[in-house]
Design an enzyme around this catalytic site. Sequence first.
Site, PDB file in Angstrom:
ATOM      1  N   HIS A 121       0.878  -1.180   0.000  1.00 53.76           N
ATOM      2  CA  HIS A 121       0.000   0.000   0.000  1.00 53.76           C
ATOM      3  C   HIS A 121       0.916   1.232   0.000  1.00 53.76           C
ATOM      4  CE1 HIS A 121      -2.774   2.944   1.878  1.00 53.76           C
ATOM      5  NE2 HIS A 121      -3.758   2.129   1.564  1.00 53.76           N
ATOM      6  N   ASP A 198       3.180  -4.437   7.542  1.00 56.08           N
ATOM      7  CA  ASP A 198       1.942  -3.670   7.464  1.00 56.08           C
ATOM      8  C   ASP A 198       0.793  -4.647   7.718  1.00 56.08           C
ATOM      9  OD1 ASP A 198      -0.405  -2.463   6.696  1.00 56.08           O
ATOM     10  OD2 ASP A 198       0.419  -1.559   4.871  1.00 56.08           O
ATOM     11  N   GLN A 201      -4.479  -5.115   6.889  1.00 59.10           N
ATOM     12  CA  GLN A 201      -5.476  -6.105   6.475  1.00 59.10           C
ATOM     13  C   GLN A 201      -5.317  -7.410   7.243  1.00 59.10           C
ATOM     14  OE1 GLN A 201      -7.934  -5.383   4.468  1.00 59.10           O
ATOM     15  NE2 GLN A 201      -7.154  -3.376   3.907  1.00 59.10           N
ATOM     16  N   LYS A 224     -10.217  -1.005  10.519  1.00 56.93           N
ATOM     17  CA  LYS A 224     -10.352  -2.174   9.635  1.00 56.93           C
ATOM     18  C   LYS A 224     -10.605  -3.443  10.443  1.00 56.93           C
ATOM     19  CE  LYS A 224      -7.361  -0.054   6.290  1.00 56.93           C
ATOM     20  NZ  LYS A 224      -8.033   0.250   5.025  1.00 56.93           N
ATOM     21  N   CYS A 362      -4.859   2.378  -3.546  1.00 56.69           N
ATOM     22  CA  CYS A 362      -3.592   2.863  -2.973  1.00 56.69           C
ATOM     23  C   CYS A 362      -2.468   1.851  -3.185  1.00 56.69           C
ATOM     24  CB  CYS A 362      -3.715   3.194  -1.493  1.00 56.69           C
ATOM     25  SG  CYS A 362      -4.885   4.485  -1.147  1.00 56.69           S
TER      26      CYS A 362
HETATM   27  N1  PMP Z   1      -1.876  -0.537   4.517  1.00 61.62           N
HETATM   28  C1  PMP Z   1      -2.840  -1.330   4.036  1.00 61.62           C
HETATM   29  C2  PMP Z   1      -2.498  -2.719   3.594  1.00 61.62           C
HETATM   30  C3  PMP Z   1      -4.156  -0.860   3.970  1.00 61.62           C
HETATM   31  O1  PMP Z   1      -5.118  -1.646   3.492  1.00 61.62           O
HETATM   32  C4  PMP Z   1      -4.433   0.457   4.410  1.00 61.62           C
HETATM   33  C5  PMP Z   1      -5.834   1.033   4.313  1.00 61.62           C
HETATM   34  N2  PMP Z   1      -6.405   0.906   3.026  1.00 61.62           N
HETATM   35  C6  PMP Z   1      -3.398   1.230   4.915  1.00 61.62           C
HETATM   36  C7  PMP Z   1      -2.130   0.701   4.960  1.00 61.62           C
HETATM   37  C8  PMP Z   1      -3.615   2.620   5.428  1.00 61.62           C
HETATM   38  O2  PMP Z   1      -4.440   2.584   6.549  1.00 61.62           O
HETATM   39  P1  PMP Z   1      -5.020   3.928   7.174  1.00 61.62           P
HETATM   40  O3  PMP Z   1      -5.659   4.669   6.032  1.00 61.62           O
HETATM   41  O4  PMP Z   1      -6.033   3.447   8.166  1.00 61.62           O
HETATM   42  O5  PMP Z   1      -3.906   4.667   7.787  1.00 61.62           O
END
Ligand code: PMP
Length: 404
Positions: A121, A198, A201, A224, A362
């Site tokens: 991401h 990270d 998920q 999440k 993203c």
């Molecule tokens: N990493 C991953 C794998 C994600 O799915 C997300 C959220 N789409 C993020 C980072 C960023 O998370 P946040 O917007 O809650 O900071």
Amino acid sequence: NVPFSAARIRDEFPVFRHHPDLIYLDNAATTQKPLAVLDAERRFYETANANIHRAAHRLGSAATDAFEGARTRIAAHLNAAHPDEVLFTRGTTEAINLAAHSWGRAHLRPGDVILLSTLEHHANIVPWQLVAQATGAIVKPIPLDADGTIDQRAFLSLLTPAIRLVGLTQCSNATGVLPPLAPMIAAAKAVGALVMIDGAQGIAHGGVDLQALGADFYAFSGHKLYGPTGVGVLWARRELLAKMPPWQAGGEMIDRVSFDGTTFAEPPFRFEAGTPPIAQAVGLAAAMDWLAGHDRDTLLRHELALRERFEAGLVQLDCIRVLSASAPRGPITALAFDGLHPYDVAQFLDGYGVAVRVGQHCAGPLHQALGLNGSLRASFAAYNTEADVDATLAALATTLEQLA
Ligand code: PMP
């Protein structure tokens, strides 16, 4: 032990009372919230709301106990060795920025290499790029193989003593791909690199055991994981945090301030400048308690069974391809359409009450590597049902006829 029932879990989520026909398959973007979480936040505001740590009154002590109690419970759910290894942040993004800016700026030198998987991401790419610009370090991608999983041979050949940090997702938010973390972490540690996982998920689907994982940093967001927005966690071992300078500065993170010089508090407070997300931390602990009240394996099996039912149904429909179909994946399906724009498909699906996501999620480098402008993503949670899947397949079949 009551047998698992997705319908009963769904009843615990008030959003479905307000939107009874909603088929919510955008769980990788954010999950809905159970009453247990909503009640915990409300109870905090009604019974213990005050600022924390320094108040000379009883309500302040109650608020501090609630916040620090949340830290302790969250640490236990993560199997962290100590509660003070859990730093509260705004979410995954801020957690990775904290690690990158604090650890990275203090420890990276020109020529040092940060190795990031192409699945990442943007939140696990861009902070490292900024730190690389500031320090002279270099960001290198680990390429994907034909299946859209991390090319393990390429990874091993990239590992040299110049690698200072390896950044990996526990589960791709775009395609659901699950990298083989255990051998990758071991290989990275063998060349002396730190590892950032990270978990945004991964934590929602099966959770994590931090002491077993063996990584150095772990980041996730509450929202999440059936918890509130505005709160997340960066975990790192005590010894590592002790060697990290402050990042954001202000109240709470100091030891003593004077115009001649300021000294800083010990972790975790050194990294929690200003008033933290107090009620949200309480809500996040409630979300993790709520999850722990269920058998996590059963929840994950249910979510994976929904993904499989969905993908089995897609076989009847033309012009749809499941990305990384044969790779180990979490309960996330990404679809590409021959000759159709995923955005048009999603708009039609919304007309049938089906919430999915389109775009690059993203994960620009991943989509570039797959040769796609975007994809359509369906992601499953504990409250989704077989009826949700069947209705989505029916809506998709009608949509394809309409767009043909
Ligand atoms: N990493 C991953 C794998 C994600 O799915 C997300 C959220 N789409 C993020 C980072 C960023 O998370 P946040 O917007 O809650 O900071």
